[in-house]
Write a protein that holds these residues in place. Structure first.
Motif, PDB file in Angstrom:
ATOM      1  N   PHE A 326     -20.632  19.307  -8.398  1.00 32.04           N
ATOM      2  CA  PHE A 326     -19.371  20.224  -7.964  1.00 32.04           C
ATOM      3  C   PHE A 326     -20.003  21.735  -7.880  1.00 32.04           C
ATOM      4  O   PHE A 326     -19.531  22.186  -6.927  1.00 32.04           O
ATOM      5  CB  PHE A 326     -18.256  20.477  -9.251  1.00 32.04           C
ATOM      6  CG  PHE A 326     -17.449  21.217  -9.186  1.00 32.04           C
ATOM      7  CD1 PHE A 326     -16.405  21.274  -8.386  1.00 32.04           C
ATOM      8  CD2 PHE A 326     -17.645  22.184 -10.116  1.00 32.04           C
ATOM      9  CE1 PHE A 326     -15.590  22.211  -8.213  1.00 32.04           C
ATOM     10  CE2 PHE A 326     -16.520  23.398 -10.130  1.00 32.04           C
ATOM     11  CZ  PHE A 326     -15.509  23.255  -9.185  1.00 32.04           C
ATOM     12  N   LEU A 327     -20.873  22.023  -8.552  1.00 30.04           N
ATOM     13  CA  LEU A 327     -21.250  23.493  -8.695  1.00 30.04           C
ATOM     14  C   LEU A 327     -21.985  23.617  -7.334  1.00 30.04           C
ATOM     15  O   LEU A 327     -22.236  24.760  -6.837  1.00 30.04           O
ATOM     16  CB  LEU A 327     -22.026  23.778 -10.165  1.00 30.04           C
ATOM     17  CG  LEU A 327     -21.138  24.033 -11.236  1.00 30.04           C
ATOM     18  CD1 LEU A 327     -21.841  24.311 -12.617  1.00 30.04           C
ATOM     19  CD2 LEU A 327     -20.239  25.508 -10.866  1.00 30.04           C
ATOM     20  N   GLU A 328     -22.840  22.655  -7.128  1.00 29.67           N
ATOM     21  CA  GLU A 328     -23.599  22.611  -5.843  1.00 29.67           C
ATOM     22  C   GLU A 328     -22.565  22.870  -4.766  1.00 29.67           C
ATOM     23  O   GLU A 328     -22.993  23.737  -3.812  1.00 29.67           O
ATOM     24  CB  GLU A 328     -24.299  21.746  -5.497  1.00 29.67           C
ATOM     25  CG  GLU A 328     -25.471  21.210  -6.459  1.00 29.67           C
ATOM     26  CD  GLU A 328     -26.209  20.045  -6.360  1.00 29.67           C
ATOM     27  OE1 GLU A 328     -25.678  19.211  -5.819  1.00 29.67           O
ATOM     28  OE2 GLU A 328     -27.369  19.885  -7.226  1.00 29.67           O
ATOM     29  N   ALA A 329     -21.596  22.263  -4.531  1.00 27.13           N
ATOM     30  CA  ALA A 329     -20.596  22.462  -3.627  1.00 27.13           C
ATOM     31  C   ALA A 329     -19.952  23.910  -3.604  1.00 27.13           C
ATOM     32  O   ALA A 329     -19.868  24.309  -2.399  1.00 27.13           O
ATOM     33  CB  ALA A 329     -19.385  21.372  -3.731  1.00 27.13           C
ATOM     34  N   CYS A 330     -19.708  24.427  -4.764  1.00 29.34           N
ATOM     35  CA  CYS A 330     -19.228  25.735  -4.866  1.00 29.34           C
ATOM     36  C   CYS A 330     -20.054  26.643  -4.287  1.00 29.34           C
ATOM     37  O   CYS A 330     -19.874  27.613  -3.438  1.00 29.34           O
ATOM     38  CB  CYS A 330     -18.699  25.976  -6.176  1.00 29.34           C
ATOM     39  SG  CYS A 330     -17.383  25.033  -7.035  1.00 29.34           S
ATOM     40  N   PHE A 331     -21.472  26.574  -4.615  1.00 26.81           N
ATOM     41  CA  PHE A 331     -22.403  27.653  -4.102  1.00 26.81           C
ATOM     42  C   PHE A 331     -22.726  27.334  -2.836  1.00 26.81           C
ATOM     43  O   PHE A 331     -23.408  28.307  -2.131  1.00 26.81           O
ATOM     44  CB  PHE A 331     -23.595  27.640  -4.970  1.00 26.81           C
ATOM     45  CG  PHE A 331     -23.263  28.472  -6.569  1.00 26.81           C
ATOM     46  CD1 PHE A 331     -23.291  29.594  -6.636  1.00 26.81           C
ATOM     47  CD2 PHE A 331     -22.847  27.697  -7.658  1.00 26.81           C
ATOM     48  CE1 PHE A 331     -22.910  30.543  -7.559  1.00 26.81           C
ATOM     49  CE2 PHE A 331     -22.492  28.718  -8.931  1.00 26.81           C
ATOM     50  CZ  PHE A 331     -22.371  29.758  -8.858  1.00 26.81           C
ATOM     51  N   ASN A 332     -22.722  26.154  -2.312  1.00 27.19           N
ATOM     52  CA  ASN A 332     -23.094  26.012  -0.939  1.00 27.19           C
ATOM     53  C   ASN A 332     -22.116  26.726  -0.030  1.00 27.19           C
ATOM     54  O   ASN A 332     -22.387  27.210   1.091  1.00 27.19           O
ATOM     55  CB  ASN A 332     -23.029  24.545  -0.596  1.00 27.19           C
ATOM     56  CG  ASN A 332     -24.276  23.851  -1.135  1.00 27.19           C
ATOM     57  OD1 ASN A 332     -25.523  24.527  -1.057  1.00 27.19           O
ATOM     58  ND2 ASN A 332     -24.344  22.561  -1.337  1.00 27.19           N
ATOM     59  N   ARG A 333     -20.736  26.639  -0.557  1.00 27.73           N
ATOM     60  CA  ARG A 333     -19.724  27.322   0.264  1.00 27.73           C
ATOM     61  C   ARG A 333     -19.622  28.624   0.184  1.00 27.73           C
ATOM     62  O   ARG A 333     -19.486  29.611   0.986  1.00 27.73           O
ATOM     63  CB  ARG A 333     -18.407  26.768  -0.198  1.00 27.73           C
ATOM     64  CG  ARG A 333     -17.023  27.327   0.510  1.00 27.73           C
ATOM     65  CD  ARG A 333     -17.276  27.193   1.920  1.00 27.73           C
ATOM     66  NE  ARG A 333     -15.843  27.814   2.470  1.00 27.73           N
ATOM     67  CZ  ARG A 333     -15.697  28.830   2.867  1.00 27.73           C
ATOM     68  NH1 ARG A 333     -16.893  29.743   2.739  1.00 27.73           N
ATOM     69  NH2 ARG A 333     -14.720  29.282   3.304  1.00 27.73           N
ATOM     70  N   PHE A 334     -20.008  29.355  -1.056  1.00 30.15           N
ATOM     71  CA  PHE A 334     -19.936  30.507  -1.522  1.00 30.15           C
ATOM     72  C   PHE A 334     -21.385  31.087  -2.079  1.00 30.15           C
ATOM     73  O   PHE A 334     -21.506  31.067  -3.304  1.00 30.15           O
ATOM     74  CB  PHE A 334     -18.733  31.055  -2.389  1.00 30.15           C
ATOM     75  CG  PHE A 334     -17.339  30.696  -1.917  1.00 30.15           C
ATOM     76  CD1 PHE A 334     -16.916  31.029  -0.703  1.00 30.15           C
ATOM     77  CD2 PHE A 334     -16.934  29.742  -2.694  1.00 30.15           C
ATOM     78  CE1 PHE A 334     -15.716  30.395  -0.327  1.00 30.15           C
ATOM     79  CE2 PHE A 334     -15.458  29.285  -2.120  1.00 30.15           C
ATOM     80  CZ  PHE A 334     -15.083  29.754  -1.125  1.00 30.15           C
ATOM     81  N   PRO A 335     -22.320  31.233  -1.191  1.00 31.87           N
ATOM     82  CA  PRO A 335     -23.647  31.575  -2.130  1.00 31.87           C
ATOM     83  C   PRO A 335     -23.382  32.837  -2.925  1.00 31.87           C
ATOM     84  O   PRO A 335     -24.320  32.914  -3.932  1.00 31.87           O
ATOM     85  CB  PRO A 335     -24.476  31.777  -0.803  1.00 31.87           C
ATOM     86  CG  PRO A 335     -23.866  31.227   0.308  1.00 31.87           C
ATOM     87  CD  PRO A 335     -22.449  31.162  -0.132  1.00 31.87           C
ATOM     88  N   ASP A 336     -22.826  33.700  -2.592  1.00 29.42           N
ATOM     89  CA  ASP A 336     -22.707  34.836  -3.589  1.00 29.42           C
ATOM     90  C   ASP A 336     -21.541  34.920  -4.694  1.00 29.42           C
ATOM     91  O   ASP A 336     -21.103  36.003  -5.234  1.00 29.42           O
ATOM     92  CB  ASP A 336     -22.425  36.192  -2.584  1.00 29.42           C
ATOM     93  CG  ASP A 336     -20.985  36.039  -1.964  1.00 29.42           C
ATOM     94  OD1 ASP A 336     -20.360  35.064  -1.865  1.00 29.42           O
ATOM     95  OD2 ASP A 336     -20.508  37.226  -1.624  1.00 29.42           O
TER      96      ASP A 336
END
Length: 495
Positions: A326-336
């Motif tokens: 889940f967190l990988e998906a979040c940071f892939n979409r919003f790196p910052d």
């Protein structure tokens, strides 16, 4: 958009204040002069972070953690007096002997807005409205439908609606839209107005060196537009009833555990959609805040699942959460993505390892430090530079109330650890938090004011006298902003 990553925002030592907008005084709403006055106080005090609780519209219990929407703003925050400047309301309409309700006044203002009777200043015009509607369509239409139906149903909970409305029959919903155009337009206008006033406040805060820090409850209310419109993403039966609900086992806040009652996510269904619903939720919050806390972060590693048939928390059990995927998906979409993890309560090594893998700041709370163990992570000498320190949170008693409730032995331990007699409590705890190596120190406004238990904002596990405390500027000691500013500067936290 955010003004930087969490690393940028927490690269310098900062001090902030915790205060929910509902606490601000304001007869017609708080997102105008009242909020700007608070920002001015923060700037004078050397405070650069304003942390709030979730901003969504609430149920009658007023809890911001049980909102009608994960995206919408609370229309009660809207400052109606600001609409006089827009030419949409008159001062006579606000102060007449028998004033109309907020809904009636907003309906009146909406009608004038859509008839182009306003001044159309600074993007508060038809073009701005259409842009807002287009960019927020992924949640706005369902929310307006949900609230419009809710206003007309004798029983507001969607489970008790007629079956065709409960189950979102296409023809029934189309007919409702056709028959309630004015109502739905007013609800959309309210959301446009909320977001317009919030962005104006955010701009004002930035110009004063103040950043906004929001809060995302990990779970959502069952009676919400989100669950009604996305039943397949939650663990519900064919009628929409939760089969299991959220809570926590016994902990510091509640020796019997807590039964929150929120429906739990069907994480498999979420994953199949690439966590679309969650990414949209994060997108909404990124447009409101510079920092975002995920409440109950440990639920991403494992969550406490309580069967609906046996609702006592002690009958619950841990279920693995979506974790890294889940967190990988979040940071892939919003790196910052500027996330902070709420890691309080029963926290195992697996939760901390997940947090650290994604370099998320965690929380320490001064009030939690004094159990007698020198290894307690909340004690000052165990703090870490990348984390946040609080004197207390919205779920704690005020620091003065907490201190006064301690037994004599623990109170003496607190005094000895802080090197203080305790006579000026809560300031020894505030000073200690400011002295911490943690990058960001947050103090509830009640603590800055030196208030006792009478000013407590929430008591977990109870349902009365919560979320109602109001800030009274007359209770602030003379020169409070100067006292805070001197302390912040002394400890290298001045904005």
């Amino acid at each position: 958009m955010t003004s930087g990553t969490k690393d940028d925002l927490l690269s310098n030592r900062r001090a902030g204040v915790l205060l929910h907008p509902t606490c601000l005084p304001g007869p017609w709403g708080v997102l105008g002069a009242s909020a700007r006055t608070f920002v001015d106080f923060m700037a004078e005090s050397g405070l650069s972070i304003w942390q709030t609780l979730p901003l969504g519209p609430t149920h009658p219990d007023l809890s911001p953690y049980q909102s009608l929407s994960a995206h919408a703003g609370n229309p009660h925050f809207i400052d109606l007096s600001e609409l006089m400047e827009e030419g949409l309301l008159t001062d006579q309409e606000l102060v007449q002997p028998a004033p109309e309700t907020r809904t009636q006044l907003l309906t009146l203002a909406a009608g004038r807005f859509f008839n182009n009777q306003g001044k159309g200043q600074n993007g508060f015009d038809q073009g701005g409205y259409q842009h807002f509607r287009e960019t927020n369509g992924y949640w706005l239409d369902d929310f307006c439908l949900f609230c419009g139906i809710r206003e007309l149903q004798a029983s507001p909970g969607w489970l008790q609606w007629p079956e065709s409305l409960r189950d979102r029959d296409t023809g029934t919903l189309r007919a409702f839209v056709d028959q309630n155009q004015t109502r739905l337009a007013r609800i959309r206008f309210e959301q446009f107005l909320f977001h317009y006033q919030w962005q104006a406040l955010r701009d004002y805060a930035r110009s004063s060196g103040v950043l906004l820090f929001g809060d995302i409850p990990i779970f959502v209310a069952h009676d919400s537009a989100d669950v009604w419109a996305n039943r397949h993403l939650f663990k519900l039966d064919h009628q929409g009833q939760p089969t299991v609900v959220a809570g926590v086992p016994p902990d510091y806040f509640s020796p019997d555990g807590q039964h929150w009652g929120n429906p739990l996510y069907n994480w498999e269904a979420m994953a199949l959609e690439g966590y679309r619903w969650w990414l949209e939720r994060l997108e909404s919050q990124r447009h409101l805040f510079d920092l975002i806390r995920i409440d109950h972060f440990r639920g991403l590693q494992a969550y406490w699942e309580i069967p609906s048939a046996t609702p006592e928390p002690r009958y619950g059990y841990w279920v693995p959460g979506p974790g890294d995927h889940f967190l990988e998906a979040c940071f892939n979409r919003f790196p910052d993505l500027p996330l902070v993890a709420e890691n309080l309560g029963i926290i195992g090594d697996d939760v901390e390892e997940l947090r650290k893998r994604f370099r998320l700041p965690g929380m320490t709370v001064m009030q939690f430090g004094f159990d007698g163990s020198p290894n307690n992570p909340h004690l000052l000498h165990n703090h870490r530079s990348g984390d946040l320190v609080y004197t207390g949170t919205h779920d704690n008693d005020t620091t003065l109330g907490w201190y006064q409730s301690l037994d004599d032995h623990t109170r003496q331990y607190v005094n000895a650890y802080l090197g203080d007699s305790g006579e000026t409590m809560p300031w020894p705890v505030i000073e200690a938090a400011f002295r911490s190596v943690c990058s960001l120190a947050i103090v509830p406004m009640q603590d800055f004011m030196g208030l006792g238990t009478e000013a407590r904002f929430n008591t977990p596990g109870t349902v009365v006298n919560n979320w109602v405390w109001q800030l009274d500027w007359n209770l602030c000691r003379k020169g409070l902003s100067k006292i805070i500013a001197e302390s912040a500067q002394r400890h290298g936290r001045s904005s």
